[in-house]
Scaffold this active site. Structure first.
Site, PDB file in Angstrom:
ATOM      1  N   LYS A 162       9.991  -4.800   0.265  1.00 14.95           N
ATOM      2  CA  LYS A 162      10.469  -5.360   1.436  1.00 14.95           C
ATOM      3  C   LYS A 162      12.019  -5.102   1.585  1.00 14.95           C
ATOM      4  O   LYS A 162      12.953  -5.228   0.332  1.00 14.95           O
ATOM      5  CB  LYS A 162      10.225  -6.759   1.409  1.00 14.95           C
ATOM      6  N   ASP A 190       9.682  -1.348   3.635  1.00 15.90           N
ATOM      7  CA  ASP A 190       9.344  -2.216   5.134  1.00 15.90           C
ATOM      8  C   ASP A 190      10.666  -2.923   5.394  1.00 15.90           C
ATOM      9  O   ASP A 190      10.980  -3.852   4.695  1.00 15.90           O
ATOM     10  CB  ASP A 190       8.197  -3.164   4.905  1.00 15.90           C
ATOM     11  N   GLU A 218       8.970   1.507   7.235  1.00 19.09           N
ATOM     12  CA  GLU A 218       8.113   0.666   8.350  1.00 19.09           C
ATOM     13  C   GLU A 218       9.168  -0.304   9.175  1.00 19.09           C
ATOM     14  O   GLU A 218      10.064  -0.737   8.568  1.00 19.09           O
ATOM     15  CB  GLU A 218       7.229  -0.330   7.542  1.00 19.09           C
ATOM     16  N   ASP A 243       5.358  -1.411  13.276  1.00 21.56           N
ATOM     17  CA  ASP A 243       4.718  -2.588  13.174  1.00 21.56           C
ATOM     18  C   ASP A 243       4.874  -3.501  14.222  1.00 21.56           C
ATOM     19  O   ASP A 243       4.126  -3.721  15.033  1.00 21.56           O
ATOM     20  CB  ASP A 243       5.191  -3.182  11.472  1.00 21.56           C
ATOM     21  N   LYS A 267      -2.312  -4.944  12.863  1.00 22.82           N
ATOM     22  CA  LYS A 267      -2.367  -6.330  12.119  1.00 22.82           C
ATOM     23  C   LYS A 267      -3.176  -7.133  12.917  1.00 22.82           C
ATOM     24  O   LYS A 267      -2.971  -7.405  14.668  1.00 22.82           O
ATOM     25  CB  LYS A 267      -1.129  -6.983  11.895  1.00 22.82           C
TER      26      LYS A 267
END
Length: 356
Positions: A162, A190, A218, A243, A267
């Site tokens: 992250k 991400d 991402e 995303d 997702k």
């Protein structure tokens, strides 16, 4: 066989440690659990994870929408009319994708239990055997390096990192992790919409110059900034993944027509369930864009649905489904984590049940 009832409850599941991203810090998973019962007694289960910063869905909002808006439109309907049920769920209200996902997962679980087949078999059978990753949340470089080493020691060869709170520190953190784990470990980054276009290009080019071999980056910029994603993609060699920019088949069409990204991250909490996730994966396959399937901070119930979808669809080539591993005491069983692999039980439906 008709739908007799749909019950909704809320569960709070503490995490082993806080999970930090550029958008939020989570100390627990709060799940909305859906139990769908047929007239013959067959019961299916679904779940939703509220993520206000991404989907806009709150716990109470999800519960209220399911009880007051979606459920009345489904009661008495035949469970075998899957496409009709899915359309009812999707057209029941604007937005509220997490609530829709919970109900639709429960529909698929119930239908597969009614027919006594696993969900992946209903979706086309086993196509993929995919390796899972493990995520490192945002922290100081030294702490993130320690976590990375532990993840590798635990048998994982793919790490998702992250980033997005401080782009200059992000350069240093990822560089330190790469040095610590060596070149045989796959690194994904991400940014959770945390950078500008200019910062994204500078950060990624710095990693490329240092040959850090980042597999993908991402969602570096805000969800609405499709032009920005396209600009970044044009100016770096590292693949870019969408995303938060990808909720619906319409979003997928926009991203594909603009040639804005190299990968999609699907997702279920964003798509509103399984059917639209399948549509996105099919569209991406036609455009030769590979897909990852990921999750929010979810329990095994909804993650199981994502696992079944991942192993059934040939264009879902990567998974990011480690969320249940962050839970201190997981109340459900049915997903089998073995090192960096995930298996499903083979039981009908999701194959998930509450632990005794």
């Amino acid at each position: 066989m008709n739908i007799q009832s749909i019950d909704v409850s809320i569960e709070k599941l503490p995490l082993i440690k806080p999970f930090k991203t550029a958008l939020r810090t989570a100390n627990e998973i709060e799940n909305v659990i859906v139990m769908l019962r047929l007239e013959n007694g067959v019961v299916g289960m679904g779940a939703a994870a509220p993520t206000v910063a991404i989907t806009g869905d709150s716990t109470e909002g999800i519960k209220e929408i399911i009880q007051s808006v979606i459920t009345p439109q489904l009661l008495g309907k035949p469970i075998t009319q899957l496409n009709q049920l899915s359309s009812i769920v999707q057209q029941s209200c604007v937005g509220n994708t997490s609530a829709k996902a919970a109900v639709e997962i429960a529909i698929y679980d119930t239908l597969c239990k009614y027919w006594n087949i696993p969900l992946y078999q209903f979706l086309g059978g086993k196509t993929n055997e995919l390796m899972n990753d493990m995520t490192i949340s945002i922290g100081e470089a030294e702490k993130m390096v320690t976590e990375a080493k532990q993840i590798v020691n635990n048998g994982f060869s793919i790490i998702k990192i992250k980033a997005g709170k401080d782009w200059k520190k992000d350069i240093e953190r990822i560089s330190a992790i790469r040095e610590a784990v060596g070149n045989n470990v796959t690194l994904r980054v991400d940014a959770n919409q945390g950078w500008s276009v200019k910062q994204s290009v500078e950060v990624i080019r710095e990693w490329e110059k240092d040959r850090l071999n980042i597999e993908l980056v991402e969602q570096p910029v805000r969800a609405h900034n499709i032009t920005g994603l396209k600009e970044i993609k044009r100016n770096v060699q590292t693949p870019i993944m969408a995303d938060e920019s990808l909720f619906s088949p319409r979003d997928a069409m926009k991203l594909l027509s603009e040639q804005a990204v190299d990968y999609f991250n699907i997702k279920l909490m964003k798509t509103g369930g399984i059917r639209r996730a399948l549509q996105i994966a099919d569209m991406a396959e036609a455009a030769e864009i590979e897909c990852m399937i990921g999750s929010m901070m979810e329990s095994s119930v909804s993650v199981a649905a994502a696992v079944h979808l991942a192993i059934a669809h040939p264009n879902i080539t990567n998974i990011d489904l480690d969320a249940p591993l962050w839970i201190k005491e997981e109340p459900f069983e049915g997903i089998i984590y073995e090192g960096n692999t995930i298996q499903v039980s083979g039981d009908s439906g999701l194959g998930v049940k509450r632990k005794r």
